[in-house]
Design a protein around this motif. Structure first.
Motif, PDB file in Angstrom:
ATOM      1  N   ILE A   1      -8.954   2.255   1.246  1.00 30.52           N
ATOM      2  CA  ILE A   1      -9.075   3.616   1.765  1.00 30.52           C
ATOM      3  C   ILE A   1      -7.751   3.982   2.439  1.00 30.52           C
ATOM      4  O   ILE A   1      -7.416   3.437   3.488  1.00 30.52           O
ATOM      5  CB  ILE A   1     -10.231   3.733   2.783  1.00 30.52           C
ATOM      6  CG1 ILE A   1     -11.543   3.255   2.172  1.00 30.52           C
ATOM      7  CG2 ILE A   1     -10.348   5.168   3.298  1.00 30.52           C
ATOM      8  CD1 ILE A   1     -12.017   4.049   0.974  1.00 30.52           C
TER       9      ILE A   1
ATOM     10  N   ARG B   1       0.822  -1.206   0.000  1.00 29.71           N
ATOM     11  CA  ARG B   1       0.000   0.000   0.000  1.00 29.71           C
ATOM     12  C   ARG B   1       0.857   1.257   0.000  1.00 29.71           C
ATOM     13  O   ARG B   1       0.509   2.241  -0.655  1.00 29.71           O
ATOM     14  CB  ARG B   1      -0.946   0.003   1.193  1.00 29.71           C
ATOM     15  CG  ARG B   1      -2.079  -0.980   1.015  1.00 29.71           C
ATOM     16  CD  ARG B   1      -3.031  -0.958   2.158  1.00 29.71           C
ATOM     17  NE  ARG B   1      -4.164  -1.844   1.878  1.00 29.71           N
ATOM     18  CZ  ARG B   1      -5.192  -2.011   2.686  1.00 29.71           C
ATOM     19  NH1 ARG B   1      -5.241  -1.355   3.827  1.00 29.71           N
ATOM     20  NH2 ARG B   1      -6.168  -2.816   2.361  1.00 29.71           N
TER      21      ARG B   1
ATOM     22  N   ILE C   1      -6.517  10.154  -2.523  1.00 27.04           N
ATOM     23  CA  ILE C   1      -7.619   9.389  -1.929  1.00 27.04           C
ATOM     24  C   ILE C   1      -8.624   8.981  -3.002  1.00 27.04           C
ATOM     25  O   ILE C   1      -9.060   7.829  -3.050  1.00 27.04           O
ATOM     26  CB  ILE C   1      -8.310  10.201  -0.804  1.00 27.04           C
ATOM     27  CG1 ILE C   1      -7.371  10.319   0.395  1.00 27.04           C
ATOM     28  CG2 ILE C   1      -9.617   9.539  -0.376  1.00 27.04           C
ATOM     29  CD1 ILE C   1      -7.841  11.276   1.467  1.00 27.04           C
ATOM     30  N   SER C   2      -8.978   9.915  -3.888  1.00 21.59           N
ATOM     31  CA  SER C   2      -9.989   9.587  -4.905  1.00 21.59           C
ATOM     32  C   SER C   2      -9.484   8.539  -5.890  1.00 21.59           C
ATOM     33  O   SER C   2     -10.256   7.701  -6.351  1.00 21.59           O
ATOM     34  CB  SER C   2     -10.439  10.844  -5.636  1.00 21.59           C
ATOM     35  OG  SER C   2      -9.418  11.334  -6.465  1.00 21.59           O
TER      36      SER C   2
ATOM     37  N   LYS D   1      -4.957   6.017   4.573  1.00 25.53           N
ATOM     38  CA  LYS D   1      -4.972   6.890   5.741  1.00 25.53           C
ATOM     39  C   LYS D   1      -4.179   8.144   5.413  1.00 25.53           C
ATOM     40  O   LYS D   1      -3.121   8.073   4.775  1.00 25.53           O
ATOM     41  CB  LYS D   1      -4.353   6.174   6.942  1.00 25.53           C
ATOM     42  CG  LYS D   1      -5.117   4.940   7.360  1.00 25.53           C
ATOM     43  CD  LYS D   1      -4.439   4.264   8.530  1.00 25.53           C
ATOM     44  CE  LYS D   1      -5.139   2.969   8.854  1.00 25.53           C
ATOM     45  NZ  LYS D   1      -4.249   1.837   8.886  1.00 25.53           N
TER      46      LYS D   1
ATOM     47  N   SER E   1      -9.053   5.013  -3.699  1.00 25.57           N
ATOM     48  CA  SER E   1     -10.188   4.507  -2.918  1.00 25.57           C
ATOM     49  C   SER E   1     -10.891   3.315  -3.572  1.00 25.57           C
ATOM     50  O   SER E   1     -11.611   2.596  -2.901  1.00 25.57           O
ATOM     51  CB  SER E   1     -11.195   5.620  -2.635  1.00 25.57           C
ATOM     52  OG  SER E   1     -11.708   6.122  -3.842  1.00 25.57           O
ATOM     53  N   ARG E   2     -10.663   3.085  -4.865  1.00 25.68           N
ATOM     54  CA  ARG E   2     -11.226   1.889  -5.497  1.00 25.68           C
ATOM     55  C   ARG E   2     -10.542   0.624  -4.980  1.00 25.68           C
ATOM     56  O   ARG E   2     -11.150  -0.434  -4.935  1.00 25.68           O
ATOM     57  CB  ARG E   2     -11.082   1.969  -7.014  1.00 25.68           C
ATOM     58  CG  ARG E   2     -11.950   3.035  -7.626  1.00 25.68           C
ATOM     59  CD  ARG E   2     -11.758   3.101  -9.142  1.00 25.68           C
ATOM     60  NE  ARG E   2     -11.926   4.480  -9.563  1.00 25.68           N
ATOM     61  CZ  ARG E   2     -10.949   5.291  -9.944  1.00 25.68           C
ATOM     62  NH1 ARG E   2      -9.712   4.864  -9.986  1.00 25.68           N
ATOM     63  NH2 ARG E   2     -11.201   6.525 -10.301  1.00 25.68           N
TER      64      ARG E   2
ATOM     65  N   GLN F   1      -6.358  14.880  -1.512  1.00 31.26           N
ATOM     66  CA  GLN F   1      -7.705  14.525  -1.977  1.00 31.26           C
ATOM     67  C   GLN F   1      -7.653  13.725  -3.283  1.00 31.26           C
ATOM     68  O   GLN F   1      -8.393  12.761  -3.454  1.00 31.26           O
ATOM     69  CB  GLN F   1      -8.555  15.786  -2.171  1.00 31.26           C
ATOM     70  CG  GLN F   1      -8.878  16.512  -0.884  1.00 31.26           C
ATOM     71  CD  GLN F   1      -9.581  15.637   0.132  1.00 31.26           C
ATOM     72  OE1 GLN F   1     -10.435  14.836  -0.210  1.00 31.26           O
ATOM     73  NE2 GLN F   1      -9.198  15.769   1.392  1.00 31.26           N
TER      74      GLN F   1
END
Length: 104
Positions: free
Chosen positions: A73, A37, A65-66, A75, A69-70, A62
């Protein structure tokens, strides 16, 4: 001893893993997943910065994350660590305040 009525049978299931082995195996898997990750976060940051050239800190987080996120998620502290690591490796550099620029 021909009757066999006095003998108790003991069953041993050899297919069950030992609990210590399961714990060691699961912690090893978790460590591998965490490492993977971290690399995914770093490559996503580099990909975003390569396309945008400069970006402020919050929109970068942001965007990471977007995009991730698929899969999972991420941190925010992990993203910040990845940004710092890429800064140390000189892939990106901090410009004025909270703006980053792509270097490599």
């Amino acid at each position: 001893m021909c009757g066999g009525a006095d003998i108790e049978k003991i069953r041993v299931n050899l297919n069950q893993p030992i609990k210590a082995e399961v714990k060691a195996e699961s912690s090893e898997v978790l460590k591998t997943v965490d490492d993977d990750r971290k690399y995914v976060i770093q490559t996503t940051i580099v990909r975003i910065m390569k396309a945008r050239k400069t970006m402020k800190n919050q929109p970068l987080i942001q965007e990471v994350i977007s995009q991730i996120s698929r899969r999972f998620i991420p941190k925010i502290p992990d993203i910040k660590k990845a940004i710092e690591m890429l800064s140390e490796k000189e892939y990106i550099e901090r410009m004025d305040g909270d703006t980053f620029a792509y270097v490599a």
